[in-house]
Design a protein around this motif. Sequence first.
Motif, PDB file in Angstrom:
ATOM      1  N   TYR A   1     -37.025  43.922  69.439  1.00  0.00           N
ATOM      2  CA  TYR A   1     -37.749  45.072  68.882  1.00  0.00           C
ATOM      3  C   TYR A   1     -37.085  46.385  69.292  1.00  0.00           C
ATOM      4  N   ARG A   2     -36.691  46.495  70.570  1.00  0.00           N
ATOM      5  CA  ARG A   2     -36.017  47.714  71.032  1.00  0.00           C
ATOM      6  C   ARG A   2     -34.683  47.908  70.310  1.00  0.00           C
ATOM      7  N   GLU A   3     -33.913  46.825  70.175  1.00  0.00           N
ATOM      8  CA  GLU A   3     -32.620  46.916  69.507  1.00  0.00           C
ATOM      9  C   GLU A   3     -32.779  47.240  68.013  1.00  0.00           C
TER      10      GLU A   3
ATOM     11  N   GLU B   1     -39.189  41.220  72.766  1.00  0.00           N
ATOM     12  CA  GLU B   1     -39.305  42.638  73.132  1.00  0.00           C
ATOM     13  C   GLU B   1     -37.947  43.326  73.075  1.00  0.00           C
ATOM     14  N   LYS B   2     -36.909  42.631  73.548  1.00  0.00           N
ATOM     15  CA  LYS B   2     -35.563  43.206  73.501  1.00  0.00           C
ATOM     16  C   LYS B   2     -35.115  43.397  72.050  1.00  0.00           C
TER      17      LYS B   2
ATOM     18  N   VAL C   1     -39.750  38.019  76.314  1.00  0.00           N
ATOM     19  CA  VAL C   1     -38.752  39.018  76.729  1.00  0.00           C
ATOM     20  C   VAL C   1     -37.700  39.197  75.638  1.00  0.00           C
ATOM     21  N   ARG C   2     -37.252  38.098  75.035  1.00  0.00           N
ATOM     22  CA  ARG C   2     -36.242  38.195  73.970  1.00  0.00           C
ATOM     23  C   ARG C   2     -36.794  38.953  72.761  1.00  0.00           C
TER      24      ARG C   2
END
Length: 62
Positions: free
Chosen positions: A34-36, A31-32, A28-29
């Motif tokens: 990558y989005r940021e 993935e977050k 989850v971290r």
Amino acid sequence: MDQMKVTNYEVMLGLAAEMVWDEAIHKVRCEKLYREIDIALASGDEVAFRLLTDELKSLEKQ
């Protein structure tokens, strides 16, 4: 002796659950991050991009 087997089984289940939990948090971290990173790139924020990619690199080493 049977109680010892049950205790060992419970310990192993606990360790397995902790490993699954740790992996889920890690995923989850990442993935977050990558989005940021995508947002930082889109907005041209080089400082945020560098900080986020450094954090991602350190997470991927783990």
